[in-house]
Structure formats: C-alpha cells, structure tokens
Design a protein around this motif. Structure first.
Motif, PDB file in Angstrom:
ATOM      1  N   THR A   1      39.662  -5.552  -6.828  1.00  0.00           N
ATOM      2  CA  THR A   1      39.696  -4.162  -7.281  1.00  0.00           C
ATOM      3  C   THR A   1      40.913  -3.474  -6.672  1.00  0.00           C
ATOM      4  OG1 THR A   1      38.379  -3.380  -5.413  1.00  0.00           O
ATOM      5  CG2 THR A   1      37.178  -4.137  -7.379  1.00  0.00           C
ATOM      6  N   PRO A   2      41.297  -2.291  -7.188  1.00  0.00           N
ATOM      7  CA  PRO A   2      42.420  -1.567  -6.594  1.00  0.00           C
ATOM      8  C   PRO A   2      42.244  -1.323  -5.101  1.00  0.00           C
ATOM      9  CG  PRO A   2      41.838  -0.597  -8.698  1.00  0.00           C
ATOM     10  CD  PRO A   2      40.791  -1.621  -8.415  1.00  0.00           C
ATOM     11  N   ILE A   3      41.006  -1.118  -4.654  1.00  0.00           N
ATOM     12  CA  ILE A   3      40.765  -0.863  -3.232  1.00  0.00           C
ATOM     13  C   ILE A   3      41.194  -2.051  -2.378  1.00  0.00           C
ATOM     14  CG2 ILE A   3      38.981  -0.400  -1.510  1.00  0.00           C
ATOM     15  CD1 ILE A   3      39.682   1.970  -3.260  1.00  0.00           C
ATOM     16  N   PHE A   4      40.980  -3.265  -2.888  1.00  0.00           N
ATOM     17  CA  PHE A   4      41.385  -4.454  -2.130  1.00  0.00           C
ATOM     18  C   PHE A   4      42.885  -4.453  -1.869  1.00  0.00           C
ATOM     19  CE2 PHE A   4      43.321  -8.705  -2.567  1.00  0.00           C
ATOM     20  CZ  PHE A   4      42.891  -9.259  -1.366  1.00  0.00           C
ATOM     21  N   TRP A   5      43.666  -4.207  -2.919  1.00  0.00           N
ATOM     22  CA  TRP A   5      45.121  -4.207  -2.774  1.00  0.00           C
ATOM     23  C   TRP A   5      45.572  -3.081  -1.847  1.00  0.00           C
ATOM     24  CZ3 TRP A   5      46.733  -8.619  -4.480  1.00  0.00           C
ATOM     25  CH2 TRP A   5      46.137  -9.210  -5.599  1.00  0.00           C
ATOM     26  N   ILE A   6      44.923  -1.910  -1.962  1.00  0.00           N
ATOM     27  CA  ILE A   6      45.311  -0.761  -1.155  1.00  0.00           C
ATOM     28  C   ILE A   6      44.959  -0.969   0.311  1.00  0.00           C
ATOM     29  CG2 ILE A   6      44.844   1.696  -0.754  1.00  0.00           C
ATOM     30  CD1 ILE A   6      44.436   1.885  -3.842  1.00  0.00           C
ATOM     31  N   VAL A   7      43.745  -1.444   0.576  1.00  0.00           N
ATOM     32  CA  VAL A   7      43.331  -1.694   1.962  1.00  0.00           C
ATOM     33  C   VAL A   7      44.204  -2.782   2.587  1.00  0.00           C
ATOM     34  CG1 VAL A   7      41.474  -2.591   3.417  1.00  0.00           C
ATOM     35  CG2 VAL A   7      40.952  -0.929   1.630  1.00  0.00           C
ATOM     36  N   GLY A   8      44.449  -3.856   1.816  1.00  0.00           N
ATOM     37  CA  GLY A   8      45.303  -4.923   2.337  1.00  0.00           C
ATOM     38  C   GLY A   8      46.694  -4.425   2.662  1.00  0.00           C
ATOM     39  N   ALA A   9      47.275  -3.627   1.765  1.00  0.00           N
ATOM     40  CA  ALA A   9      48.611  -3.090   2.005  1.00  0.00           C
ATOM     41  C   ALA A   9      48.622  -2.162   3.210  1.00  0.00           C
ATOM     42  CB  ALA A   9      49.097  -2.339   0.764  1.00  0.00           C
ATOM     43  N   GLY A  10      47.592  -1.318   3.332  1.00  0.00           N
ATOM     44  CA  GLY A  10      47.530  -0.388   4.459  1.00  0.00           C
ATOM     45  C   GLY A  10      47.455  -1.107   5.795  1.00  0.00           C
ATOM     46  N   ILE A  11      46.645  -2.156   5.861  1.00  0.00           N
ATOM     47  CA  ILE A  11      46.515  -2.921   7.108  1.00  0.00           C
ATOM     48  C   ILE A  11      47.838  -3.605   7.451  1.00  0.00           C
ATOM     49  CG2 ILE A  11      45.405  -4.929   8.166  1.00  0.00           C
ATOM     50  CD1 ILE A  11      42.875  -4.204   6.623  1.00  0.00           C
ATOM     51  N   LEU A  12      48.447  -4.233   6.459  1.00  0.00           N
ATOM     52  CA  LEU A  12      49.698  -4.954   6.708  1.00  0.00           C
ATOM     53  C   LEU A  12      50.816  -4.003   7.125  1.00  0.00           C
ATOM     54  CD1 LEU A  12      49.528  -7.463   3.734  1.00  0.00           C
ATOM     55  CD2 LEU A  12      49.335  -8.019   6.168  1.00  0.00           C
ATOM     56  N   PHE A  13      50.930  -2.852   6.470  1.00  0.00           N
ATOM     57  CA  PHE A  13      51.983  -1.904   6.833  1.00  0.00           C
ATOM     58  C   PHE A  13      51.695  -1.223   8.169  1.00  0.00           C
ATOM     59  CE2 PHE A  13      53.434  -1.877   2.300  1.00  0.00           C
ATOM     60  CZ  PHE A  13      54.737  -2.267   2.584  1.00  0.00           C
ATOM     61  N   GLY A  14      50.418  -1.145   8.540  1.00  0.00           N
ATOM     62  CA  GLY A  14      50.099  -0.657   9.879  1.00  0.00           C
ATOM     63  C   GLY A  14      50.670  -1.573  10.939  1.00  0.00           C
ATOM     64  N   PHE A  15      50.613  -2.885  10.687  1.00  0.00           N
ATOM     65  CA  PHE A  15      51.207  -3.847  11.615  1.00  0.00           C
ATOM     66  C   PHE A  15      52.728  -3.811  11.556  1.00  0.00           C
ATOM     67  CE2 PHE A  15      46.989  -5.701  11.880  1.00  0.00           C
ATOM     68  CZ  PHE A  15      46.961  -6.157  13.196  1.00  0.00           C
TER      69      PHE A  15
END
Length: 307
Positions: free
Chosen positions: A177-191
C-alpha cells in the motif's frame, strides 16, 4: 531547582534558517517530482504502484518536471547537510516538517481550492508542535564528539532495518500500500540524515586531530556507504509512493517518520540530550504528539487533490 540550559552559539543558530530554506526546496521538489512520476505512470498503465521498473525509472529522466524536482531536492539536501554541520540533529531535523505546510499551500494554489478550517487547524498543530520541539531542543541539546561505539550501533541498526525493508519488499511488493512505501522511505531517510550527521562530526573530529587516522576510522567509510545505500533505497521508495498517492501524503509521511527516526537516534545513540533536564523529555513527547496529530490531520484533509 537550578536547571542548566544549553544555548546555541550564533553559528549554530544559523542552522535553523538554513534548515527552513531546505524545507522549502523539499516541498517544491516533491511537488514537481510527483508530477513527473504521475505522467510516466499514466503512460505505463499505472503499474508503478507495485514498484517502478527500470524502464519507468529511465523515463523519469526525460521528464522536465521530474528533473526540476530532482534539482530542487538536491538543493534541499545541500541546505540540510549545511544545517546539520552547524547545529545539533535534534534542532534542525524536525524543521523539515515545515515542508508539509508548504506542500499544502502549494497544492491549494495549483488545484485552486481553498484551505478548509480543519486544514488550517491541523497546520497550527503542526507548526506549534515543531516550534515547541525546536525551542526545547535549542535550549537543552548539544553536539558531542561521536565515538566508535556509537558509529557501530548506528550501522548495526541500519543493517537490521535494511534487511527488514528488503525482505518485506520482496515478499509483499505486489500487495504493498502507499503507507508501506512512505513508511519505508521515512525510515531510510531518517538514517540518511543521521549518517550524514555522523560523517560530518567524524570529519570535524579528524580535522581537530590534524587528520590522525586510527584503525577505527574504517567505520566512517562504512557510514558513507550506508548513507549512499539508504539514500538510493529511500529515493526509490519515494518515487513509487508518488505513483500511489498525492504529494501531500508522501511529504506528510516523510516529515513525521524521518525526523522521528533521526531525532530518536540523535537522543538515544548520539547523546545529544544527555545534559537535558527531566522536563525536556516530557516537552519532547508533548511537542512530538502535537506535530504528529497535526500532520495526520493535514494528510487526511478533505481538500487534498488526488492524483
């Protein structure tokens, strides 16, 4: 009871307006990239929602709107890195949430729709939470030299996160779902932000030591490689998220998850709030809750333009 507050130097304070300029470029870059991804996705039958393929990625390079957005995001990264060089991570990283407010306003102008009362209220919660968080952080946090143990901890956490993200991607890509892509991107960019701060601090330490290289400095090289890997993976997730939902939703997710990951690591691992008084932790939680509530309400507003 006497409370010792940490005051930012004038040079460190300069990191705040620089971070705000970066947030402007982030919002505009997201808007232009979203337009480019939507045009490419429309030409390929909307198949990008399960992950963009190589043909679609190459097609994005030929879209002027996507290239303009990419240039703006590159400028946003430059400003963000500059702000991280000047000020503590916990001070400048949450300021990226301002991009969500800008995105809401830009979206309102481009779609010729007025911001509703609920949207304005959500923006007030978002800005109020950010203002409280940054004020407390500016008074109670400080940048400290980063040791090898902290570097190793950050890298181990990143390795675990990458393994989980890749595994979920391979298993559930077609059902994501869109949430998966958004959460994944947010976590990765946080790192990405955290690793950028780590690299900057390590370079500063090497400069102060007159570039006296130690065996442990290979961890800094691993940090650079991890930064590049997380940045590439996060960028792919963001582009796919653009094809799954409006830019407001993408920016909303990034500006909540990204700062939460970065600030948590900055406080827990890097010890930027080690000298903070007890009430600062409560203030961080309250401010974070206000900002999260505002961002969630803003992303759910009725006048969001659908792609």
């Amino acid at each position: 009871m006497a409370v010792e507050l940490v005051s930012l130097t004038p040079m460190q304070s300069l990191g705040i307006p620089i971070a705000l300029v970066g947030a402007v470029f982030l919002a505009l870059g997201a808007e232009y990239q979203h337009r480019g991804v939507n045009k490419v996705d429309a030409r390929t039958g909307g198949q990008g929602k399960s992950g963009l393929d190589l043909r679609q990625l190459l097609a994005l390079i030929r879209r002027p709107s996507w290239m303009i957005g990419t240039l703006m995001l590159a400028l946003a990264i430059v400003f963000q890195l500059t702000s991280l060089y000047l000020a503590p991570l916990t001070v400048v990283q949450p300021l990226g949430a301002i991009a969500l407010v800008i995105t809401a306003v830009v979206n309102s102008r481009t779609t010729k729709t007025r911001l509703s009362r609920s949207t304005i209220r959500a923006i007030a919660f978002c800005v109020g939470g950010i203002a409280l968080f940054v004020t407390v952080a500016a008074l109670t946090t400080s940048t400290l030299p980063i040791n090898e143990t902290q570097l190793a901890i950050v890298l181990i956490i990143l390795a675990v996160v990458l393994a989980i993200v890749v595994t979920v991607f391979l298993l559930f890509r077609n059902r994501a779902t869109p949430i998966f892509w958004i959460v994944g991107a947010g976590i990765l960019f946080g790192f990405v932000a955290t690793l950028a701060k780590v690299v900057i601090e390590r370079i500063q330490t090497l400069f102060m030591d007159k570039f006296h290289i130690t065996p442990g400095d290979w961890l800094t090289i691993l940090c650079i490689l991890g930064l590049i890997l997380a940045g590439l993976a996060g960028s792919y997730f963001v582009q796919t998220a653009y094809s799954s939902g409006p830019p407001d939703l993408v920016v909303a997710g990034l500006t909540v998850i990204d700062p939460m990951v970065g600030v948590t690591i900055g406080i827990v691992v890097l010890g930027e709030a080690a000298s903070a008084p007890w009430w600062a932790s409560i203030a961080f939680v309250v401010a974070g809750a206000l900002a999260v509530y505002g961002v969630i309400q803003l992303s759910r507003r009725a006048d969001v333009a659908k792609p």
